[in-house]
Design a protein around this motif. Structure first.
Motif, PDB file in Angstrom:
ATOM      1  N   THR A   5       0.200   0.347  -5.688  1.00 58.96           N
ATOM      2  CA  THR A   5       0.195  -0.963  -5.068  1.00 58.96           C
ATOM      3  C   THR A   5      -0.731  -0.965  -3.856  1.00 58.96           C
ATOM      4  O   THR A   5      -0.656  -0.082  -3.004  1.00 58.96           O
ATOM      5  CB  THR A   5       1.617  -1.358  -4.634  1.00 58.96           C
ATOM      6  OG1 THR A   5       2.465  -1.375  -5.790  1.00 58.96           O
ATOM      7  CG2 THR A   5       1.625  -2.741  -4.001  1.00 58.96           C
ATOM      8  N   THR A   7      -1.473  -3.855  -1.422  1.00 58.92           N
ATOM      9  CA  THR A   7      -1.241  -5.243  -1.027  1.00 58.92           C
ATOM     10  C   THR A   7      -1.152  -5.451   0.481  1.00 58.92           C
ATOM     11  O   THR A   7      -1.112  -6.591   0.939  1.00 58.92           O
ATOM     12  CB  THR A   7       0.056  -5.778  -1.664  1.00 58.92           C
ATOM     13  OG1 THR A   7       1.153  -4.931  -1.273  1.00 58.92           O
ATOM     14  CG2 THR A   7      -0.049  -5.805  -3.180  1.00 58.92           C
ATOM     15  N   THR A   8      -1.146  -4.383   1.244  1.00 57.82           N
ATOM     16  CA  THR A   8      -1.082  -4.510   2.699  1.00 57.82           C
ATOM     17  C   THR A   8      -2.411  -4.071   3.306  1.00 57.82           C
ATOM     18  O   THR A   8      -3.195  -3.353   2.671  1.00 57.82           O
ATOM     19  CB  THR A   8       0.045  -3.654   3.288  1.00 57.82           C
ATOM     20  OG1 THR A   8      -0.261  -2.257   3.087  1.00 57.82           O
ATOM     21  CG2 THR A   8       1.382  -3.983   2.638  1.00 57.82           C
ATOM     22  N   TRP A  12      -5.208  -1.534   1.646  1.00 58.08           N
ATOM     23  CA  TRP A  12      -6.547  -1.883   1.152  1.00 58.08           C
ATOM     24  C   TRP A  12      -7.649  -1.267   2.020  1.00 58.08           C
ATOM     25  O   TRP A  12      -8.713  -0.937   1.514  1.00 58.08           O
ATOM     26  CB  TRP A  12      -6.718  -3.377   0.956  1.00 58.08           C
ATOM     27  CG  TRP A  12      -6.769  -4.277   2.149  1.00 58.08           C
ATOM     28  CD1 TRP A  12      -7.646  -4.246   3.190  1.00 58.08           C
ATOM     29  CD2 TRP A  12      -5.909  -5.409   2.392  1.00 58.08           C
ATOM     30  NE1 TRP A  12      -7.397  -5.266   4.077  1.00 58.08           N
ATOM     31  CE2 TRP A  12      -6.339  -6.006   3.614  1.00 58.08           C
ATOM     32  CE3 TRP A  12      -4.854  -5.991   1.700  1.00 58.08           C
ATOM     33  CZ2 TRP A  12      -5.721  -7.131   4.152  1.00 58.08           C
ATOM     34  CZ3 TRP A  12      -4.235  -7.111   2.239  1.00 58.08           C
ATOM     35  CH2 TRP A  12      -4.668  -7.669   3.456  1.00 58.08           C
ATOM     36  N   TYR A  52       0.130 -18.426   1.344  1.00 57.27           N
ATOM     37  CA  TYR A  52      -0.307 -17.229   0.625  1.00 57.27           C
ATOM     38  C   TYR A  52      -1.813 -17.225   0.419  1.00 57.27           C
ATOM     39  O   TYR A  52      -2.476 -16.200   0.571  1.00 57.27           O
ATOM     40  CB  TYR A  52       0.395 -17.140  -0.735  1.00 57.27           C
ATOM     41  CG  TYR A  52       0.034 -15.907  -1.535  1.00 57.27           C
ATOM     42  CD1 TYR A  52       0.495 -14.650  -1.152  1.00 57.27           C
ATOM     43  CD2 TYR A  52      -0.775 -15.990  -2.670  1.00 57.27           C
ATOM     44  CE1 TYR A  52       0.165 -13.510  -1.876  1.00 57.27           C
ATOM     45  CE2 TYR A  52      -1.112 -14.856  -3.401  1.00 57.27           C
ATOM     46  CZ  TYR A  52      -0.639 -13.624  -2.995  1.00 57.27           C
ATOM     47  OH  TYR A  52      -0.968 -12.494  -3.701  1.00 57.27           O
ATOM     48  N   PRO A  58      -2.891 -13.178   2.912  1.00 53.90           N
ATOM     49  CA  PRO A  58      -3.421 -11.815   2.714  1.00 53.90           C
ATOM     50  C   PRO A  58      -4.834 -11.774   2.143  1.00 53.90           C
ATOM     51  O   PRO A  58      -5.602 -10.878   2.482  1.00 53.90           O
ATOM     52  CB  PRO A  58      -2.411 -11.186   1.746  1.00 53.90           C
ATOM     53  CG  PRO A  58      -1.735 -12.336   1.067  1.00 53.90           C
ATOM     54  CD  PRO A  58      -1.694 -13.433   2.082  1.00 53.90           C
ATOM     55  N   ASP A 244       0.213 -10.333 -15.052  1.00 55.36           N
ATOM     56  CA  ASP A 244      -0.372  -9.623 -13.919  1.00 55.36           C
ATOM     57  C   ASP A 244      -0.311  -8.118 -14.151  1.00 55.36           C
ATOM     58  O   ASP A 244      -1.305  -7.398 -13.936  1.00 55.36           O
ATOM     59  CB  ASP A 244       0.378 -10.007 -12.642  1.00 55.36           C
ATOM     60  CG  ASP A 244      -0.257  -9.434 -11.388  1.00 55.36           C
ATOM     61  OD1 ASP A 244      -1.445  -9.718 -11.133  1.00 55.36           O
ATOM     62  OD2 ASP A 244       0.438  -8.706 -10.649  1.00 55.36           O
ATOM     63  N   THR A 301      -7.816  -3.940  -4.095  1.00 55.95           N
ATOM     64  CA  THR A 301      -6.571  -4.570  -3.673  1.00 55.95           C
ATOM     65  C   THR A 301      -5.882  -5.114  -4.906  1.00 55.95           C
ATOM     66  O   THR A 301      -6.538  -5.551  -5.860  1.00 55.95           O
ATOM     67  CB  THR A 301      -6.784  -5.698  -2.647  1.00 55.95           C
ATOM     68  OG1 THR A 301      -5.514  -6.244  -2.278  1.00 55.95           O
ATOM     69  CG2 THR A 301      -7.632  -6.813  -3.199  1.00 55.95           C
ATOM     70  N   SER A 302      -4.557  -5.064  -4.903  1.00 56.57           N
ATOM     71  CA  SER A 302      -3.779  -5.534  -6.050  1.00 56.57           C
ATOM     72  C   SER A 302      -2.965  -6.766  -5.685  1.00 56.57           C
ATOM     73  O   SER A 302      -1.877  -6.982  -6.216  1.00 56.57           O
ATOM     74  CB  SER A 302      -2.853  -4.423  -6.566  1.00 56.57           C
ATOM     75  OG  SER A 302      -1.936  -4.002  -5.554  1.00 56.57           O
ATOM     76  N   LEU A 303      -3.494  -7.596  -4.798  1.00 55.91           N
ATOM     77  CA  LEU A 303      -2.812  -8.831  -4.438  1.00 55.91           C
ATOM     78  C   LEU A 303      -2.536  -9.667  -5.687  1.00 55.91           C
ATOM     79  O   LEU A 303      -3.409  -9.844  -6.538  1.00 55.91           O
ATOM     80  CB  LEU A 303      -3.670  -9.645  -3.458  1.00 55.91           C
ATOM     81  CG  LEU A 303      -3.846  -9.064  -2.062  1.00 55.91           C
ATOM     82  CD1 LEU A 303      -4.906  -9.846  -1.288  1.00 55.91           C
ATOM     83  CD2 LEU A 303      -2.512  -9.097  -1.304  1.00 55.91           C
ATOM     84  N   TYR A 304      -1.329 -10.190  -5.797  1.00 58.44           N
ATOM     85  CA  TYR A 304      -0.957 -10.986  -6.965  1.00 58.44           C
ATOM     86  C   TYR A 304      -1.929 -12.157  -7.136  1.00 58.44           C
ATOM     87  O   TYR A 304      -2.150 -12.951  -6.211  1.00 58.44           O
ATOM     88  CB  TYR A 304       0.474 -11.518  -6.820  1.00 58.44           C
ATOM     89  CG  TYR A 304       0.814 -12.575  -7.846  1.00 58.44           C
ATOM     90  CD1 TYR A 304       1.249 -12.205  -9.117  1.00 58.44           C
ATOM     91  CD2 TYR A 304       0.636 -13.932  -7.568  1.00 58.44           C
ATOM     92  CE1 TYR A 304       1.515 -13.169 -10.071  1.00 58.44           C
ATOM     93  CE2 TYR A 304       0.899 -14.900  -8.528  1.00 58.44           C
ATOM     94  CZ  TYR A 304       1.335 -14.507  -9.772  1.00 58.44           C
ATOM     95  OH  TYR A 304       1.603 -15.468 -10.711  1.00 58.44           O
ATOM     96  N   PRO A 307      -6.768 -10.013  -7.136  1.00 56.47           N
ATOM     97  CA  PRO A 307      -7.154  -8.603  -6.959  1.00 56.47           C
ATOM     98  C   PRO A 307      -8.660  -8.453  -6.773  1.00 56.47           C
ATOM     99  O   PRO A 307      -9.430  -9.383  -7.026  1.00 56.47           O
ATOM    100  CB  PRO A 307      -6.715  -7.976  -8.281  1.00 56.47           C
ATOM    101  CG  PRO A 307      -6.931  -9.068  -9.285  1.00 56.47           C
ATOM    102  CD  PRO A 307      -6.566 -10.343  -8.556  1.00 56.47           C
TER     103      PRO A 307
END
Length: 313
Positions: A5, A7-8, A12, A52, A58, A244, A301-304, A307
């Motif tokens: 993951t 995501t923060t 990243w 979001y 993010p 996802d 990055t794996s942001l929902y 990415p």
């Protein structure tokens, strides 16, 4: 392959730092280009979606970290960019805008300040012609387009040329209001929306990576304007979560041939149409994968829904 993951901001930043510094073989990047929400005034209420996807979310934070890191790590001689918001059938169009790239504000119904956004950049005829040459070498039709040729509707009430918001909105966050030290050239994606055809148009320009050119292909892995809940990890449905997960499983397959097969098969996933009623925002993923075909892949990055992947590492 287990996907870590990312995501923060600490995660990243670590992933960006871990990318090898290879200016003579720059990875090709799929980038979540976001939406105009990214550059909304911070003082305004952005709602649940905006919290979001907006200027304090993010993705905005990631883009601000990512842009300077790209310039420092790869010292690119230019940027070639593809966007979900410019598609042509059959013939690739390549911008040749000269000393200053105009902006095409191809969005509607926003407050006046959103039509006063600035991002100053330049084109380069030599780079544009090189791109056309590469397409011709593999038998693909391509030509340049100038400021005199409109390419779409502008929300200010006219047809015009320019870099669309899938380019200048994320680039504004990545590089500030001005990036004039290196040229930016945009190329259209193929409006067939075929994974294979768009993979091939990325592969055709892969040589640019060895010539010091940064290739970025921008889209989104979720883009269903009929279901705004799908855009946020807090409101999406289980089918969106499953899709996802499937994206990351496919992109991170180690074997290159099997990876391509898995990625192309994503369009058959039960969650695909729930995420993309029309797939123009998804096919830029194939452009980037084609440009970086055969190499390793890194999840930056794996942001929902938003990415960033590095292909050809």
């Amino acid at each position: 392959m287990a996907v870590q993951t990312v995501t923060t901001q600490p995660e990243w930043r670590k992933a960006i730092e871990a990318l090898p510094s290879t200016p003579k073989n720059i990875p090709a990047f799929f980038l979540a280009h976001g939406s105009p929400f990214l550059v909304f005034p911070k003082s305004e209420d952005h709602g649940r979606l905006g919290s979001y996807s907006g200027p304090t979310g993010p993705l905005a934070s990631f883009l601000k970290d990512f842009g300077p890191a790209l310039l420092k790590k790869y010292e690119p001689k230019g940027i070639v960019v593809f966007s979900a918001h410019w598609e042509t059938f059959g013939t690739r169009l390549v911008t040749d805008y000269g000393d200053e790239n105009p902006l095409l504000m191809d969005y509607y119904g926003f407050q006046p300040s959103m039509y006063e956004l600035k991002f100053k950049s330049k084109g380069d005829s030599k780079l544009s012609q090189r791109i056309v040459q590469l397409y011709h070498e593999v038998g693909q039709s391509a030509r340049t387009t100038s400021k005199l040729e409109p390419r779409g509707e502008d929300g200010r009430g006219f047809e015009g040329p320019g870099l669309d918001h899938g380019v200048f909105v994320p680039f504004k966050l990545m590089f500030g209001e001005e990036l004039t030290g290196i040229p930016i050239v945009q190329v259209s994606i193929d409006s067939s929306l075929s994974p294979e055809k768009n993979w091939a148009l990325g592969k055709a320009v892969a040589k640019l990576r060895e010539e010091g050119i940064l290739i970025i292909s921008g889209g989104l892995t979720f883009h269903n304007l009929r279901d705004f809940a799908s855009f946020s990890p807090d409101t999406c449905k289980p089918i969106h979560r499953e899709f996802d997960r499937a994206i990351f499983d496919a992109v991170t397959v180690v074997d290159a041939d099997k990876r391509k097969e898995a990625m192309v098969n994503l369009t058959q996933h039960p969650g695909f149409r729930a995420s993309h009623p029309r797939e123009e925002h998804f096919v830029p993923l194939y452009v980037a994968a084609g440009a970086g075909e055969g190499g390793d892949v890194r999840v930056v990055t794996s942001l929902y829904g938003a990415p960033t992947f590095a292909f050809g590492v």
